[in-house]
Design an enzyme around this catalytic site. Structure first.
Site, short mmCIF file in Angstrom:
data_model
loop_
_atom_site.label_atom_id
_atom_site.label_comp_id
_atom_site.label_asym_id
_atom_site.label_seq_id
_atom_site.Cartn_x
_atom_site.Cartn_y
_atom_site.Cartn_z
N ARG A 155 0.86 -1.18 0.00
CA ARG A 155 0.00 0.00 0.00
C ARG A 155 0.90 1.23 0.00
O ARG A 155 2.05 1.16 0.43
CB ARG A 155 -0.91 0.01 1.23
N LYS A 180 -1.88 -2.38 7.60
CA LYS A 180 -3.31 -2.24 7.89
C LYS A 180 -3.72 -3.28 8.93
O LYS A 180 -3.38 -4.45 8.81
CB LYS A 180 -4.12 -2.42 6.60
N HIS A 286 -3.63 2.79 -5.96
CA HIS A 286 -4.02 1.45 -5.50
C HIS A 286 -4.18 0.47 -6.67
O HIS A 286 -4.15 -0.75 -6.46
CB HIS A 286 -5.32 1.53 -4.70
N ARG A 289 -1.38 -2.00 -6.88
CA ARG A 289 -1.50 -3.14 -5.95
C ARG A 289 -2.48 -4.18 -6.51
O ARG A 289 -2.22 -5.38 -6.44
CB ARG A 289 -1.95 -2.63 -4.59
N HIS A 312 -4.06 -9.65 3.59
CA HIS A 312 -5.51 -9.80 3.80
C HIS A 312 -5.77 -10.77 4.95
O HIS A 312 -5.16 -11.84 5.02
CB HIS A 312 -6.18 -10.34 2.53
N TYR A 321 -9.81 -10.98 -7.02
CA TYR A 321 -8.90 -10.96 -8.17
C TYR A 321 -9.10 -12.17 -9.07
O TYR A 321 -8.79 -12.12 -10.25
CB TYR A 321 -7.46 -10.86 -7.69
#
Length: 342
Positions: A155, A180, A286, A289, A312, A321
């Site tokens: 990120r 995150k 973004h 990414r 994640h 994805y």
């Protein structure tokens, strides 16, 4: 579940500050939330109080307001301001934080306030050729940052806040600290970027040397490490990989020191490159990414590996994805393809 709704958080501690917004800041910092979360929660607390003052022609403390006021404010955001569902949820979370964590009020009506449903968005993904074209239209530090985001799946905040000690050229790895969700993880350091990153570190060391020579304060250290290790912020190991050219005032401490590069620098350069590359897609930082994840899956990388690289918590987040890949690969034929058109 929201972070401030979890039951494993410390017991409520009355804020020592007198002013409401200072109390919000104090509680956010007590719970070690990010600076961005602090800014957002302070913004929405202030917006709520000002909205109530305008509509009711008098300032009232949130303690004196109730469910009707909160729902009225959220309704105004949805109907008049037409904010996105994500913004609407952020405002609601900020008010929940205000009442529960700042004011210590666990009110039954807080659970009755409805939340807007989350929208499932298909991410914009570049082709490999598009990524090559886009990166070729960038130069300097911005080009290196963009290549790092695409090559490692970082990120933007994670890349900008990298410290010298977290770049491992021997193992070709980058350690992401407090990403995150306040999680650490390891991502790959693309071999093609090793030489450019070393050159970037040489430039950074020059700024670090200037700061030491002029007696400037060290860089910001997280989680009270500055008190535990007073000189660590002045060390080369803790210095930024992407330091800003100028000093700035730390918004939390008021100390003038060197921060990392400002986020908008890459945003501006990327927008300019998108125009020059004549890309028709809506490309943001973004997007790099998203493209990283999609191209890894396209190359046959296991989805669990991609999940770990992206940081994640749930593989279902990474699954988006695979949907992009199915459509892009033509996994399902259109009925029109079976017809012969004139």
């Amino acid at each position: 579940m929201n972070r401030h709704n979890r039951t494993d958080k410390p017991d409520w501690v009355p804020p020592r500050s007198v002013k409401l917004l200072d109390q919000v800041r104090e509680r956010v910092r007590y719970l070690h939330y990010s600076l961005q979360t602090e800014k957002a929660y302070v913004y929405w607390a202030k917006a709520f109080v000002l909205w109530a003052a305008r509509t009711q022609r008098a300032f009232r403390h949130p303690r004196e307001m109730g469910q009707a006021d909160v729902e009225g404010f959220l309704t105004m955001l949805a109907t008049e301001k037409k904010v996105a569902p994500a913004t609407h949820r952020q405002a609601l979370n900020a008010l929940l934080f205000l009442y529960r964590q700042v004011l210590g009020m666990e009110l039954p009506w807080l659970q009755q306030i409805g939340r807007p449903p989350e929208r499932k968005r298909i991410p914009v993904v570049l082709t490999v050729a598009d990524a090559q074209t886009l990166l070729s239209h960038m130069a300097g530090t911005a080009a290196l940052l963009a290549a790092l985001l695409y090559g490692s799946g970082l990120r933007l905040r994670e890349a900008l806040s990298l410290r010298v000690k977290d770049v491992d050229f021997d193992r070709h790895a980058i350690i992401v600290r407090s990403g995150k969700g306040d999680k650490d993880r390891v991502v790959m350091l693309p071999r093609t970027l090793a030489a450019r990153l070393k050159a970037q570190l040489m430039q950074a060391r020059s700024l670090w040397g200037q700061d030491r020579a002029t007696g400037r304060g060290g860089v910001y250290l997280p989680h009270a490490l500055e008190r535990k290790y007073p000189r660590a912020g002045e060390s080369w190991a803790w210095f930024w990989v992407f330091p800003a050219a100028k000093l700035s005032v730390d918004p939390q401490t008021g100390i003038e020191r060197r921060h990392h590069l400002f986020e908008e620098r890459l945003n501006r350069q990327l927008k300019k490159a998108v125009v020059e590359a004549d890309l028709s897609k809506h490309v943001s930082v973004h997007t790099l990414r998203h493209s990283f994840a999609t191209h890894l899956l396209q190359a046959g990388t296991d989805i669990r590996t991609v999940q770990e690289l992206l940081g994640h918590s749930d593989v279902s987040t990474t699954m988006i994805y695979t949907h992009v890949l199915k459509v892009a690969a033509g996994g399902t034929a259109s009925p029109l393809d079976a017809l012969t058109l004139p």
